[in-house]
Motif scaffolding. Structure first.
Motif, PDB file in Angstrom:
ATOM      1  N   GLN A  86      -3.147  -1.736  -6.059  1.00 16.47           N
ATOM      2  CA  GLN A  86      -4.157  -2.057  -5.053  1.00 16.47           C
ATOM      3  C   GLN A  86      -4.839  -3.386  -5.371  1.00 16.47           C
ATOM      4  O   GLN A  86      -5.049  -4.231  -4.491  1.00 16.47           O
ATOM      5  CB  GLN A  86      -5.219  -0.957  -4.982  1.00 16.47           C
ATOM      6  CG  GLN A  86      -6.375  -1.299  -4.045  1.00 16.47           C
ATOM      7  CD  GLN A  86      -7.618  -0.445  -4.282  1.00 16.47           C
ATOM      8  OE1 GLN A  86      -7.628   0.411  -5.168  1.00 16.47           O
ATOM      9  NE2 GLN A  86      -8.653  -0.668  -3.496  1.00 16.47           N
ATOM     10  N   HIS A 146       0.831  -1.208   0.000  1.00 11.70           N
ATOM     11  CA  HIS A 146       0.000   0.000   0.000  1.00 11.70           C
ATOM     12  C   HIS A 146       0.862   1.253   0.000  1.00 11.70           C
ATOM     13  O   HIS A 146       0.506   2.245  -0.653  1.00 11.70           O
ATOM     14  CB  HIS A 146      -0.924   0.031   1.216  1.00 11.70           C
ATOM     15  CG  HIS A 146      -1.538   1.376   1.434  1.00 11.70           C
ATOM     16  ND1 HIS A 146      -2.515   1.903   0.608  1.00 11.70           N
ATOM     17  CD2 HIS A 146      -1.268   2.351   2.354  1.00 11.70           C
ATOM     18  CE1 HIS A 146      -2.821   3.119   1.009  1.00 11.70           C
ATOM     19  NE2 HIS A 146      -2.085   3.417   2.061  1.00 11.70           N
ATOM     20  N   ASP A 161      -7.555  -5.171   1.155  1.00 15.59           N
ATOM     21  CA  ASP A 161      -7.961  -4.190   0.140  1.00 15.59           C
ATOM     22  C   ASP A 161      -7.884  -2.784   0.733  1.00 15.59           C
ATOM     23  O   ASP A 161      -8.740  -2.385   1.525  1.00 15.59           O
ATOM     24  CB  ASP A 161      -9.382  -4.494  -0.332  1.00 15.59           C
ATOM     25  CG  ASP A 161      -9.725  -3.784  -1.640  1.00 15.59           C
ATOM     26  OD1 ASP A 161      -8.984  -2.865  -2.013  1.00 15.59           O
ATOM     27  OD2 ASP A 161     -10.726  -4.158  -2.264  1.00 15.59           O
ATOM     28  N   ILE A 162      -6.839  -2.042   0.348  1.00 15.31           N
ATOM     29  CA  ILE A 162      -6.613  -0.690   0.865  1.00 15.31           C
ATOM     30  C   ILE A 162      -6.603   0.278  -0.310  1.00 15.31           C
ATOM     31  O   ILE A 162      -5.782   0.140  -1.224  1.00 15.31           O
ATOM     32  CB  ILE A 162      -5.265  -0.577   1.608  1.00 15.31           C
ATOM     33  CG1 ILE A 162      -5.049  -1.755   2.559  1.00 15.31           C
ATOM     34  CG2 ILE A 162      -5.177   0.755   2.351  1.00 15.31           C
ATOM     35  CD1 ILE A 162      -3.649  -1.798   3.151  1.00 15.31           C
ATOM     36  N   HIS A 163      -7.500   1.246  -0.294  1.00 15.29           N
ATOM     37  CA  HIS A 163      -7.492   2.235  -1.374  1.00 15.29           C
ATOM     38  C   HIS A 163      -6.171   3.001  -1.352  1.00 15.29           C
ATOM     39  O   HIS A 163      -5.677   3.357  -0.277  1.00 15.29           O
ATOM     40  CB  HIS A 163      -8.664   3.201  -1.227  1.00 15.29           C
ATOM     41  CG  HIS A 163      -8.882   4.041  -2.438  1.00 15.29           C
ATOM     42  ND1 HIS A 163      -8.103   5.152  -2.733  1.00 15.29           N
ATOM     43  CD2 HIS A 163      -9.771   3.920  -3.468  1.00 15.29           C
ATOM     44  CE1 HIS A 163      -8.508   5.680  -3.863  1.00 15.29           C
ATOM     45  NE2 HIS A 163      -9.524   4.953  -4.337  1.00 15.29           N
ATOM     46  N   PRO A 164      -5.583   3.268  -2.518  1.00 18.48           N
ATOM     47  CA  PRO A 164      -4.280   3.945  -2.560  1.00 18.48           C
ATOM     48  C   PRO A 164      -4.258   5.313  -1.891  1.00 18.48           C
ATOM     49  O   PRO A 164      -3.196   5.776  -1.463  1.00 18.48           O
ATOM     50  CB  PRO A 164      -3.999   4.079  -4.058  1.00 18.48           C
ATOM     51  CG  PRO A 164      -4.820   3.034  -4.703  1.00 18.48           C
ATOM     52  CD  PRO A 164      -6.043   2.882  -3.862  1.00 18.48           C
ATOM     53  N   HIS A 167       0.259   4.224  -2.505  1.00 23.00           N
ATOM     54  CA  HIS A 167      -0.057   5.561  -1.991  1.00 23.00           C
ATOM     55  C   HIS A 167       0.872   6.618  -2.600  1.00 23.00           C
ATOM     56  O   HIS A 167       0.415   7.709  -2.975  1.00 23.00           O
ATOM     57  CB  HIS A 167       0.079   5.561  -0.466  1.00 23.00           C
ATOM     58  CG  HIS A 167      -0.314   6.848   0.179  1.00 23.00           C
ATOM     59  ND1 HIS A 167      -1.615   7.319   0.192  1.00 23.00           N
ATOM     60  CD2 HIS A 167       0.420   7.783   0.849  1.00 23.00           C
ATOM     61  CE1 HIS A 167      -1.667   8.469   0.839  1.00 23.00           C
ATOM     62  NE2 HIS A 167      -0.441   8.781   1.233  1.00 23.00           N
ATOM     63  N   ASN A 173      -2.583  -6.232  -4.662  1.00 23.73           N
ATOM     64  CA  ASN A 173      -2.472  -6.370  -3.205  1.00 23.73           C
ATOM     65  C   ASN A 173      -3.647  -7.170  -2.666  1.00 23.73           C
ATOM     66  O   ASN A 173      -3.486  -8.081  -1.836  1.00 23.73           O
ATOM     67  CB  ASN A 173      -2.438  -4.979  -2.578  1.00 23.73           C
ATOM     68  CG  ASN A 173      -1.805  -4.958  -1.202  1.00 23.73           C
ATOM     69  OD1 ASN A 173      -1.254  -5.951  -0.730  1.00 23.73           O
ATOM     70  ND2 ASN A 173      -1.855  -3.805  -0.547  1.00 23.73           N
ATOM     71  N   SER A 174      -4.834  -6.858  -3.153  1.00 19.13           N
ATOM     72  CA  SER A 174      -6.030  -7.562  -2.717  1.00 19.13           C
ATOM     73  C   SER A 174      -6.012  -9.020  -3.148  1.00 19.13           C
ATOM     74  O   SER A 174      -6.367  -9.925  -2.376  1.00 19.13           O
ATOM     75  CB  SER A 174      -7.268  -6.858  -3.272  1.00 19.13           C
ATOM     76  OG  SER A 174      -8.447  -7.519  -2.884  1.00 19.13           O
TER      77      SER A 174
END
Length: 259
Positions: free
Chosen positions: A129, A110, A139-142, A114, A132-133
């Motif tokens: 992202q 992340h 699941d982390i929004h950038p 980011h 990553n998921s």
């Protein structure tokens, strides 16, 4: 700090090679073949993320560029490893966190997404992202902001929305959601202050604040602000007590009945 930390990692890697020959080649490739922590970390993460669309070398180059331009990202990674080492009784070395803990690895991926998002490379950030998921089930929004000393314990099923903020020294268990309450636009996700611990399966929804040093019980649904240094639990969550310490993130005490 990073030099001493790197030496500790190499020492642990040498011990692991001696104790478990079956892992010798793997440990050498991931740790002992590198000259610093940054290159080892970029190698490990890029090989985890690589697929037919984006090869490991391309991903690794992105990580190493970010580490060169933003050394604070490397320091944050070190703090994350130390946090897991101190808080998780199952962890007996820094190396274990680096090689095996997908919560740690997902946070570091992340951090790359980011930085790409902040640099205006939003489509690439969203691709990272997605990978990553797929790879880590996190699941982390950038655009979400995550501090240092953050631990995602077990990590499977954690979701963090676009405008969420996780400050320094926070512990979050598996299946936690920091989400919105609908399809509203703008600032719509939770802000988690320093020292907080969020129990497994908790759902924290909306542009609300989880106050410093608060504890959220497992399975709770939090829909309104949580004051500092209280324990909340239930659906919807209500104040049920006070943590027995100033920073629940450190003790990881899950039993809210003791509060």
């Amino acid at each position: 700090m990073s030099i001493e930390f790197w030496q500790q990692l190499k020492d642990e890697a040498g011990q692991l090679v001696d104790n478990e020959p079956l892992l010798a080649s793997y440990v050498h490739t991931c740790i002992l073949a590198h000259h610093n922590f940054e290159t080892a970390l970029s190698f490990i993460l890029s090989n985890k993320l690589a697929d037919d669309v984006m090869r490991a070398l391309s991903v690794r180059e992105m990580f190493e560029q970010i580490y060169l331009m933003h050394p604070e990202v490397v320091e944050a990674a070190i703090c994350d490893i130390e946090a897991a080492f101190k808080r998780d009784p199952a962890v007996h070395s820094f190396l274990t966190v680096l090689l095996n803990f997908k919560g740690f690895q997902a946070i570091q991926v992340h951090r790359l997404a980011h930085q790409l998002w902040n640099a205006g490379r939003k489509d690439l950030a969203l691709f990272i992202q997605s990978r990553n998921s797929e790879v880590f089930s996190v699941d982390i929004h950038p655009a979400a902001k995550i501090g240092q000393g953050v631990m995602f314990d077990h990590a499977t099923g954690i979701v963090v929305g676009e405008t969420a903020v996780i400050e320094n020294n926070v512990s979050i268990m598996q299946s936690v959601t920091l989400g919105g309450t609908g399809n509203e636009a703008g600032d719509r996700h939770p802000k988690v202050r320093e020292g907080v611990m969020i129990g497994a399966g908790a759902k924290i929804l909306g542009n609300i604040i989880i106050g410093e040093g608060a504890k959220v019980g497992a399975g709770s649904v939090v829909l309104s602000d949580v004051p500092a240094h209280v324990t909340v639990a239930g659906i919807p969550a209500k104040v049920v007590g006070k943590p027995t310490c100033q920073k629940p993130c450190e003790t990881m005490q899950q039993n809210i009945l003791e509060d």
